[in-house]
Design a protein around this motif. Sequence first.
Motif, PDB file in Angstrom:
ATOM      1  N   GLU A  88       0.832  -1.200   0.000  1.00 41.87           N
ATOM      2  CA  GLU A  88       0.000   0.000   0.000  1.00 41.87           C
ATOM      3  C   GLU A  88       0.874   1.259   0.000  1.00 41.87           C
ATOM      4  O   GLU A  88       2.036   1.216   0.383  1.00 41.87           O
ATOM      5  CB  GLU A  88      -0.892   0.044   1.261  1.00 41.87           C
ATOM      6  CG  GLU A  88      -1.787  -1.136   1.459  1.00 41.87           C
ATOM      7  CD  GLU A  88      -1.074  -2.319   2.113  1.00 41.87           C
ATOM      8  OE1 GLU A  88      -1.698  -3.368   2.213  1.00 41.87           O
ATOM      9  OE2 GLU A  88       0.103  -2.212   2.504  1.00 41.87           O
ATOM     10  N   PRO A  89       0.266   2.381  -0.381  1.00 43.90           N
ATOM     11  CA  PRO A  89       1.000   3.653  -0.262  1.00 43.90           C
ATOM     12  C   PRO A  89       1.372   3.909   1.206  1.00 43.90           C
ATOM     13  O   PRO A  89       0.701   3.405   2.113  1.00 43.90           O
ATOM     14  CB  PRO A  89      -0.024   4.694  -0.750  1.00 43.90           C
ATOM     15  CG  PRO A  89      -1.020   3.921  -1.554  1.00 43.90           C
ATOM     16  CD  PRO A  89      -1.056   2.545  -0.959  1.00 43.90           C
ATOM     17  N   PRO A  90       2.413   4.694   1.456  1.00 42.37           N
ATOM     18  CA  PRO A  90       2.811   4.982   2.840  1.00 42.37           C
ATOM     19  C   PRO A  90       1.637   5.519   3.667  1.00 42.37           C
ATOM     20  O   PRO A  90       0.853   6.342   3.196  1.00 42.37           O
ATOM     21  CB  PRO A  90       3.894   6.050   2.681  1.00 42.37           C
ATOM     22  CG  PRO A  90       4.442   5.822   1.308  1.00 42.37           C
ATOM     23  CD  PRO A  90       3.275   5.357   0.475  1.00 42.37           C
ATOM     24  N   GLY A  91       1.510   5.020   4.896  1.00 45.02           N
ATOM     25  CA  GLY A  91       0.469   5.472   5.809  1.00 45.02           C
ATOM     26  C   GLY A  91      -0.878   4.809   5.603  1.00 45.02           C
ATOM     27  O   GLY A  91      -1.846   5.138   6.282  1.00 45.02           O
ATOM     28  N   GLN A  92      -0.954   3.867   4.672  1.00 46.01           N
ATOM     29  CA  GLN A  92      -2.214   3.168   4.435  1.00 46.01           C
ATOM     30  C   GLN A  92      -2.032   1.665   4.630  1.00 46.01           C
ATOM     31  O   GLN A  92      -0.926   1.145   4.501  1.00 46.01           O
ATOM     32  CB  GLN A  92      -2.733   3.463   3.030  1.00 46.01           C
ATOM     33  CG  GLN A  92      -3.086   4.919   2.841  1.00 46.01           C
ATOM     34  CD  GLN A  92      -3.633   5.209   1.457  1.00 46.01           C
ATOM     35  OE1 GLN A  92      -3.948   4.316   0.691  1.00 46.01           O
ATOM     36  NE2 GLN A  92      -3.742   6.481   1.130  1.00 46.01           N
ATOM     37  N   TRP A  93      -3.130   1.014   4.938  1.00 47.34           N
ATOM     38  CA  TRP A  93      -3.154  -0.417   5.216  1.00 47.34           C
ATOM     39  C   TRP A  93      -4.317  -1.038   4.458  1.00 47.34           C
ATOM     40  O   TRP A  93      -5.294  -0.362   4.156  1.00 47.34           O
ATOM     41  CB  TRP A  93      -3.351  -0.667   6.716  1.00 47.34           C
ATOM     42  CG  TRP A  93      -2.320   0.005   7.553  1.00 47.34           C
ATOM     43  CD1 TRP A  93      -2.362   1.270   8.064  1.00 47.34           C
ATOM     44  CD2 TRP A  93      -1.075  -0.533   7.963  1.00 47.34           C
ATOM     45  NE1 TRP A  93      -1.219   1.548   8.764  1.00 47.34           N
ATOM     46  CE2 TRP A  93      -0.410   0.450   8.723  1.00 47.34           C
ATOM     47  CE3 TRP A  93      -0.450  -1.762   7.768  1.00 47.34           C
ATOM     48  CZ2 TRP A  93       0.840   0.248   9.288  1.00 47.34           C
ATOM     49  CZ3 TRP A  93       0.799  -1.960   8.335  1.00 47.34           C
ATOM     50  CH2 TRP A  93       1.429  -0.969   9.079  1.00 47.34           C
ATOM     51  N   THR A  94      -4.240  -2.324   4.199  1.00 45.67           N
ATOM     52  CA  THR A  94      -5.362  -3.045   3.611  1.00 45.67           C
ATOM     53  C   THR A  94      -6.217  -3.603   4.732  1.00 45.67           C
ATOM     54  O   THR A  94      -5.699  -4.166   5.699  1.00 45.67           O
ATOM     55  CB  THR A  94      -4.870  -4.197   2.706  1.00 45.67           C
ATOM     56  OG1 THR A  94      -4.150  -3.635   1.615  1.00 45.67           O
ATOM     57  CG2 THR A  94      -6.023  -5.027   2.178  1.00 45.67           C
ATOM     58  N   VAL A  95      -7.524  -3.441   4.604  1.00 45.90           N
ATOM     59  CA  VAL A  95      -8.480  -4.035   5.536  1.00 45.90           C
ATOM     60  C   VAL A  95      -9.354  -4.986   4.729  1.00 45.90           C
ATOM     61  O   VAL A  95      -9.922  -4.604   3.699  1.00 45.90           O
ATOM     62  CB  VAL A  95      -9.360  -2.973   6.232  1.00 45.90           C
ATOM     63  CG1 VAL A  95     -10.417  -3.636   7.109  1.00 45.90           C
ATOM     64  CG2 VAL A  95      -8.494  -2.037   7.067  1.00 45.90           C
ATOM     65  N   VAL A  96      -9.454  -6.242   5.181  1.00 47.66           N
ATOM     66  CA  VAL A  96     -10.296  -7.239   4.541  1.00 47.66           C
ATOM     67  C   VAL A  96     -11.511  -7.452   5.429  1.00 47.66           C
ATOM     68  O   VAL A  96     -11.380  -7.675   6.639  1.00 47.66           O
ATOM     69  CB  VAL A  96      -9.535  -8.565   4.338  1.00 47.66           C
ATOM     70  CG1 VAL A  96     -10.439  -9.608   3.686  1.00 47.66           C
ATOM     71  CG2 VAL A  96      -8.292  -8.348   3.497  1.00 47.66           C
ATOM     72  N   LEU A  97     -12.691  -7.370   4.828  1.00 50.65           N
ATOM     73  CA  LEU A  97     -13.946  -7.551   5.555  1.00 50.65           C
ATOM     74  C   LEU A  97     -14.378  -9.012   5.500  1.00 50.65           C
ATOM     75  O   LEU A  97     -13.905  -9.778   4.649  1.00 50.65           O
ATOM     76  CB  LEU A  97     -15.023  -6.646   4.945  1.00 50.65           C
ATOM     77  CG  LEU A  97     -14.680  -5.149   4.924  1.00 50.65           C
ATOM     78  CD1 LEU A  97     -15.795  -4.364   4.244  1.00 50.65           C
ATOM     79  CD2 LEU A  97     -14.424  -4.623   6.319  1.00 50.65           C
ATOM     80  N   PRO A  98     -15.282  -9.429   6.397  1.00 49.99           N
ATOM     81  CA  PRO A  98     -15.709 -10.836   6.427  1.00 49.99           C
ATOM     82  C   PRO A  98     -16.262 -11.352   5.099  1.00 49.99           C
ATOM     83  O   PRO A  98     -16.156 -12.542   4.814  1.00 49.99           O
ATOM     84  CB  PRO A  98     -16.789 -10.862   7.511  1.00 49.99           C
ATOM     85  CG  PRO A  98     -16.451  -9.725   8.403  1.00 49.99           C
ATOM     86  CD  PRO A  98     -15.877  -8.663   7.499  1.00 49.99           C
ATOM     87  N   ASP A  99     -16.834 -10.466   4.266  1.00 47.81           N
ATOM     88  CA  ASP A  99     -17.379 -10.909   2.975  1.00 47.81           C
ATOM     89  C   ASP A  99     -16.302 -11.070   1.911  1.00 47.81           C
ATOM     90  O   ASP A  99     -16.597 -11.394   0.761  1.00 47.81           O
ATOM     91  CB  ASP A  99     -18.472  -9.962   2.494  1.00 47.81           C
ATOM     92  CG  ASP A  99     -17.950  -8.575   2.120  1.00 47.81           C
ATOM     93  OD1 ASP A  99     -16.725  -8.327   2.146  1.00 47.81           O
ATOM     94  OD2 ASP A  99     -18.789  -7.711   1.803  1.00 47.81           O
ATOM     95  N   GLY A 100     -15.043 -10.838   2.276  1.00 47.41           N
ATOM     96  CA  GLY A 100     -13.933 -11.005   1.345  1.00 47.41           C
ATOM     97  C   GLY A 100     -13.524  -9.743   0.612  1.00 47.41           C
ATOM     98  O   GLY A 100     -12.499  -9.717  -0.056  1.00 47.41           O
TER      99      GLY A 100
END
Length: 132
Positions: A88-100
């Motif tokens: 991810e770009p600096p300062g950002q994160w990936t979040v995965v939700l229960p629905d994928g």
Amino acid sequence: MKATGYDGLSSRAVAEPELREFLSRCFEIAEHELASAVFYTHGEVSGHFAMSFSVGIEGRLAERVGRHEFARRFAAHFDAFVLYGDTEPPGQWTVVLPDGSSLLAAMEEGEDHYELYAASAPIPGLLDLRPL
């Protein structure tokens, strides 16, 4: 064999027996292989997340289940949202939700305290996030 690791945060705390069973199924290994092929630690955190985890795996297992797929399976299995970092770009994160589904988010962190403050899409239950 080369090893890799998957670190992240989960909105749901998972008991050790449940985590062991999940890891065994996720990587398609016998539970007794967890001690040699998979190493994990986890701990309690606060804020928008309940648990941190770090899973170290043999390289052959990373070929079976990549970082995003691991987060997707974890989120679906435990009905949680999971945060991890990769490219991810600096300062950002990936979040995965229960629905994928997945989205990008930004967060503030302190000592074992993690609060999301912005996201590229809504996260169920987190109404005060600003658009990213």
